[in-house]
Scaffold this motif. Structure first.
Motif, PDB file in Angstrom:
ATOM      1  N   GLN A  45      58.307  17.184   4.376  1.00 34.67           N
ATOM      2  CA  GLN A  45      58.715  18.210   5.334  1.00 34.67           C
ATOM      3  C   GLN A  45      58.568  17.654   6.748  1.00 34.67           C
ATOM      4  O   GLN A  45      57.500  17.172   7.118  1.00 34.67           O
ATOM      5  N   GLU A  59      55.119  15.668   6.466  1.00 38.69           N
ATOM      6  CA  GLU A  59      54.017  15.900   5.531  1.00 38.69           C
ATOM      7  C   GLU A  59      54.523  15.642   4.125  1.00 38.69           C
ATOM      8  O   GLU A  59      55.609  16.103   3.748  1.00 38.69           O
ATOM      9  N   ALA A  60      53.740  14.881   3.362  1.00 38.75           N
ATOM     10  CA  ALA A  60      54.076  14.618   1.958  1.00 38.75           C
ATOM     11  C   ALA A  60      53.529  15.761   1.108  1.00 38.75           C
ATOM     12  O   ALA A  60      52.351  16.084   1.190  1.00 38.75           O
ATOM     13  N   SER A  72      55.171  23.607  -8.831  1.00 29.99           N
ATOM     14  CA  SER A  72      54.562  23.665  -7.500  1.00 29.99           C
ATOM     15  C   SER A  72      53.105  23.171  -7.544  1.00 29.99           C
ATOM     16  O   SER A  72      52.401  23.374  -8.531  1.00 29.99           O
ATOM     17  N   PRO A  73      52.643  22.547  -6.471  1.00 29.17           N
ATOM     18  CA  PRO A  73      51.262  22.065  -6.448  1.00 29.17           C
ATOM     19  C   PRO A  73      50.238  23.189  -6.620  1.00 29.17           C
ATOM     20  O   PRO A  73      49.145  22.965  -7.143  1.00 29.17           O
ATOM     21  N   ILE A  77      47.358  21.684  -8.758  1.00 33.10           N
ATOM     22  CA  ILE A  77      46.294  21.042  -7.968  1.00 33.10           C
ATOM     23  C   ILE A  77      44.909  21.649  -8.248  1.00 33.10           C
ATOM     24  O   ILE A  77      43.945  20.907  -8.450  1.00 33.10           O
ATOM     25  N   ILE A  86      42.424  14.918 -10.082  1.00 33.73           N
ATOM     26  CA  ILE A  86      42.887  14.873  -8.687  1.00 33.73           C
ATOM     27  C   ILE A  86      42.642  13.495  -8.064  1.00 33.73           C
ATOM     28  O   ILE A  86      43.405  13.088  -7.176  1.00 33.73           O
ATOM     29  N   VAL A 118      44.520  15.810   1.282  1.00 34.61           N
ATOM     30  CA  VAL A 118      43.383  15.342   0.486  1.00 34.61           C
ATOM     31  C   VAL A 118      42.515  16.554   0.172  1.00 34.61           C
ATOM     32  O   VAL A 118      42.040  17.237   1.080  1.00 34.61           O
ATOM     33  N   GLU A 149      45.063  14.849   5.763  1.00 30.82           N
ATOM     34  CA  GLU A 149      44.845  16.281   5.986  1.00 30.82           C
ATOM     35  C   GLU A 149      43.724  16.779   5.091  1.00 30.82           C
ATOM     36  O   GLU A 149      43.807  16.668   3.869  1.00 30.82           O
ATOM     37  N   ASP A 179      43.790  20.981   8.022  1.00 31.44           N
ATOM     38  CA  ASP A 179      44.887  21.792   7.506  1.00 31.44           C
ATOM     39  C   ASP A 179      44.456  23.259   7.426  1.00 31.44           C
ATOM     40  O   ASP A 179      43.261  23.541   7.311  1.00 31.44           O
ATOM     41  N   ASP A 180      45.420  24.154   7.479  1.00 37.28           N
ATOM     42  CA  ASP A 180      45.152  25.595   7.311  1.00 37.28           C
ATOM     43  C   ASP A 180      44.054  26.063   8.253  1.00 37.28           C
ATOM     44  O   ASP A 180      43.240  26.926   7.896  1.00 37.28           O
ATOM     45  N   GLU A 233      52.084  25.475  11.634  1.00 38.92           N
ATOM     46  CA  GLU A 233      52.619  25.432  10.262  1.00 38.92           C
ATOM     47  C   GLU A 233      53.415  26.691   9.960  1.00 38.92           C
ATOM     48  O   GLU A 233      53.027  27.778  10.390  1.00 38.92           O
ATOM     49  N   GLY A 234      54.482  26.533   9.203  1.00 39.42           N
ATOM     50  CA  GLY A 234      55.180  27.709   8.665  1.00 39.42           C
ATOM     51  C   GLY A 234      55.999  28.484   9.680  1.00 39.42           C
ATOM     52  O   GLY A 234      56.069  29.707   9.629  1.00 39.42           O
ATOM     53  N   ILE A 235      56.639  27.775  10.614  1.00 43.48           N
ATOM     54  CA  ILE A 235      57.535  28.451  11.562  1.00 43.48           C
ATOM     55  C   ILE A 235      58.796  28.872  10.808  1.00 43.48           C
ATOM     56  O   ILE A 235      59.465  28.044  10.202  1.00 43.48           O
ATOM     57  N   GLU A 236      59.082  30.169  10.825  1.00 41.05           N
ATOM     58  CA  GLU A 236      60.218  30.678  10.049  1.00 41.05           C
ATOM     59  C   GLU A 236      61.337  31.259  10.891  1.00 41.05           C
ATOM     60  O   GLU A 236      62.432  31.488  10.381  1.00 41.05           O
ATOM     61  N   PRO A 260      60.501  21.462   2.656  1.00 38.90           N
ATOM     62  CA  PRO A 260      60.204  20.103   2.194  1.00 38.90           C
ATOM     63  C   PRO A 260      61.409  19.569   1.417  1.00 38.90           C
ATOM     64  O   PRO A 260      62.021  20.304   0.654  1.00 38.90           O
TER      65      PRO A 260
HETATM   66  P1  C2E Z   1      49.693  22.855   2.761  1.00 35.96           P
HETATM   67  O1  C2E Z   1      49.206  21.475   2.853  1.00 35.96           O
HETATM   68  O2  C2E Z   1      49.169  23.844   3.741  1.00 35.96           O
HETATM   69  O3  C2E Z   1      51.274  22.731   2.853  1.00 35.96           O
HETATM   70  C1  C2E Z   1      52.119  23.690   3.424  1.00 35.96           C
HETATM   71  C2  C2E Z   1      52.777  24.543   2.369  1.00 35.96           C
HETATM   72  O4  C2E Z   1      53.558  25.541   3.007  1.00 35.96           O
HETATM   73  C3  C2E Z   1      53.761  23.783   1.486  1.00 35.96           C
HETATM   74  O5  C2E Z   1      53.773  24.387   0.206  1.00 35.96           O
HETATM   75  C4  C2E Z   1      55.083  24.031   2.196  1.00 35.96           C
HETATM   76  O6  C2E Z   1      56.205  23.912   1.348  1.00 35.96           O
HETATM   77  C5  C2E Z   1      54.903  25.447   2.633  1.00 35.96           C
HETATM   78  N1  C2E Z   1      55.705  25.780   3.800  1.00 35.96           N
HETATM   79  C6  C2E Z   1      56.157  24.964   4.770  1.00 35.96           C
HETATM   80  N2  C2E Z   1      56.848  25.631   5.698  1.00 35.96           N
HETATM   81  C7  C2E Z   1      56.846  26.927   5.324  1.00 35.96           C
HETATM   82  C8  C2E Z   1      57.398  28.130   5.887  1.00 35.96           C
HETATM   83  O7  C2E Z   1      58.039  28.147   6.933  1.00 35.96           O
HETATM   84  N3  C2E Z   1      57.166  29.291   5.203  1.00 35.96           N
HETATM   85  C9  C2E Z   1      56.450  29.321   4.040  1.00 35.96           C
HETATM   86  N4  C2E Z   1      56.291  30.505   3.445  1.00 35.96           N
HETATM   87  N5  C2E Z   1      55.918  28.204   3.491  1.00 35.96           N
HETATM   88  C10 C2E Z   1      56.110  27.030   4.130  1.00 35.96           C
HETATM   89  P2  C2E Z   1      53.668  23.528  -1.130  1.00 35.96           P
HETATM   90  O8  C2E Z   1      54.489  22.296  -0.982  1.00 35.96           O
HETATM   91  O9  C2E Z   1      53.944  24.452  -2.260  1.00 35.96           O
HETATM   92  O10 C2E Z   1      52.161  23.086  -1.144  1.00 35.96           O
HETATM   93  C11 C2E Z   1      51.145  24.036  -1.268  1.00 35.96           C
HETATM   94  C12 C2E Z   1      49.779  23.450  -1.091  1.00 35.96           C
HETATM   95  O11 C2E Z   1      49.492  22.526  -2.152  1.00 35.96           O
HETATM   96  C13 C2E Z   1      49.639  22.614   0.180  1.00 35.96           C
HETATM   97  O12 C2E Z   1      49.425  23.454   1.293  1.00 35.96           O
HETATM   98  C14 C2E Z   1      48.444  21.759  -0.170  1.00 35.96           C
HETATM   99  O13 C2E Z   1      47.255  22.486   0.016  1.00 35.96           O
HETATM  100  C15 C2E Z   1      48.648  21.529  -1.652  1.00 35.96           C
HETATM  101  N6  C2E Z   1      49.263  20.198  -1.830  1.00 35.96           N
HETATM  102  C16 C2E Z   1      50.561  19.838  -1.721  1.00 35.96           C
HETATM  103  N7  C2E Z   1      50.713  18.525  -1.943  1.00 35.96           N
HETATM  104  C17 C2E Z   1      49.483  18.020  -2.188  1.00 35.96           C
HETATM  105  C18 C2E Z   1      48.976  16.705  -2.490  1.00 35.96           C
HETATM  106  O14 C2E Z   1      49.697  15.701  -2.523  1.00 35.96           O
HETATM  107  N8  C2E Z   1      47.623  16.588  -2.692  1.00 35.96           N
HETATM  108  C19 C2E Z   1      46.793  17.676  -2.611  1.00 35.96           C
HETATM  109  N9  C2E Z   1      45.474  17.481  -2.826  1.00 35.96           N
HETATM  110  N10 C2E Z   1      47.236  18.917  -2.320  1.00 35.96           N
HETATM  111  C20 C2E Z   1      48.561  19.086  -2.117  1.00 35.96           C
END
Ligand code: C2E
Ligand code: MG
Ligand code: MG
Ligand code: MG
Length: 280
Positions: A45, A59-60, A72-73, A77, A86, A118, A149, A179-180, A233-236, A260
């Motif tokens: 993304q 962001e990966a 979905s993660p 996860i 993990i 991470v 992150e 993050d968050d 994060e999450g600008i819509e 993404p």
């Molecule tokens: P995160 O790191 O806070 O990632 C942001 C999440 O918000 C992502 O969901 C992304 O797709 C979503 N997002 C981005 N922009 C928007 C928006 O405008 N509106 C809304 N509603 N959502 C948006 P995703 O990809 O489903 O990932 C969810 C969580 O899973 C991530 O939150 C992160 O905590 C975890 N995650 C994802 N990839 C990895 C990874 O490679 N390793 C680990 N440990 N955790 C991961």
């Protein structure tokens, strides 16, 4: 009777628990398979400069290609965390990110930042830092091109230990983002002691904009005081974007710009479009 109803409820509850446990066990077993069979992939993304629209980094975000379903993660996860898988998944994410940065550099003469999530369990792994350093070196990735992150829970339990780890990352030149931010329970006094580079304002606070900007503007002020980069994060929508611009936030990501994207999509839109092929 009430007693019978109660015991029915209990039986139902037990059955549900059993089903959940079975699903978990199945998922756990298939996660092991998934690593071996290369079933994970990274989506990317974009993170953009809000004024110019220029790409700052990305962001990966991991996905699991399970048969014809993209999982979905959020669905795996937490299970990967509980079971320890993990660690292997996390190492794969770092490696894949470094490989991608190397590819972009070599083939497109394109340099950017990839942020890798991470999780808490991963952060406590004793081998994490050396794995990150080794992998970056192996793929000739400049440390400043990789951002780690973590969430507040990663440093809440043992702040002293977290400071030592983060200091090692920072000394090596890697970026470190929280993050968050704002959703955890970290104390502000810890924050000052952590060698961070970036705070990511959680989507929950961005979704309240423009009506309720109290938390977002507090985080922006804090970030400026601590000399940290701030990412929203999450600008819509446009209204959220306008508020952020007016309140001094310069970097953001969100569906308003792009969801993404799979690697090839991301490359088409952000890499190849701006950078000619080396040697052509
Ligand atoms: P995160 O790191 O806070 O990632 C942001 C999440 O918000 C992502 O969901 C992304 O797709 C979503 N997002 C981005 N922009 C928007 C928006 O405008 N509106 C809304 N509603 N959502 C948006 P995703 O990809 O489903 O990932 C969810 C969580 O899973 C991530 O939150 C992160 O905590 C975890 N995650 C994802 N990839 C990895 C990874 O490679 N390793 C680990 N440990 N955790 C991961
Ligand atoms: Mg993240
Ligand atoms: Mg986040
Ligand atoms: Mg998250």
């Amino acid at each position: 009777s009430a007693k019978a109803a109660g015991s029915n409820k209990w039986a139902f509850f037990k059955q549900q628990m059993t089903e959940r446990a079975v699903t978990r066990l199945r998922t756990e077993a298939s996660l092991h398979e998934a690593i071996k069979n290369n079933e994970f992939l990274l989506y990317f993304q974009p993170q953009l400069d809000l004024k110019s629209g220029q790409l700052i980094g990305c962001e990966a975000l991991i996905r699991w290609q399970r048969g014809d379903k993209l999982v979905s993660p959020m669905a795996f996860i937490p299970i990967a965390e509980e079971t320890g898988i993990i660690i292997a998944i996390g190492e794969w994410v770092i490696e894949q990110s470094c490989k991608t940065l190397n590819h972009w550099q070599k083939h497109y003469n394109f340099q950017t930042t990839i942020a890798c999530n991470v999780s808490t369990k991963q952060f406590t792994d004793a081998g994490l830092i050396s794995h990150i350093k080794r992998t970056a070196m192996r793929y000739q990735v400049k440390p400043e091109c990789l951002e780690i992150e973590i969430t507040e829970t990663s440093f809440m339990n043992d702040v002293e230990q977290a400071i030592v780890k983060l200091q090692q990352l920072k000394t090596a030149g890697f970026g470190i983002a929280v993050d968050d931010f704002g959703t955890g329970y970290s104390s502000l006094s810890y924050l000052r002691r952590l060698p961070l580079t970036t705070l990511k304002i959680d989507r929950a606070f961005i979704s309240e904009l423009p009506g309720n900007g109290a938390i977002a503007s507090t985080i922006l002020t804090l970030g400026k005081q601590l000399n940290l980069q701030i990412i929203a994060e999450g600008i819509e929508n446009r209204q959220q974007l306008a508020w952020l611009e007016n309140n001094g936030c310069s970097i953001g990501q969100g569906y308003y710009f792009s969801e993404p994207l799979p690697l090839d999509e991301f490359e088409k839109r952000y890499v190849v479009a701006q950078h000619s092929l080396v040697g052509l």
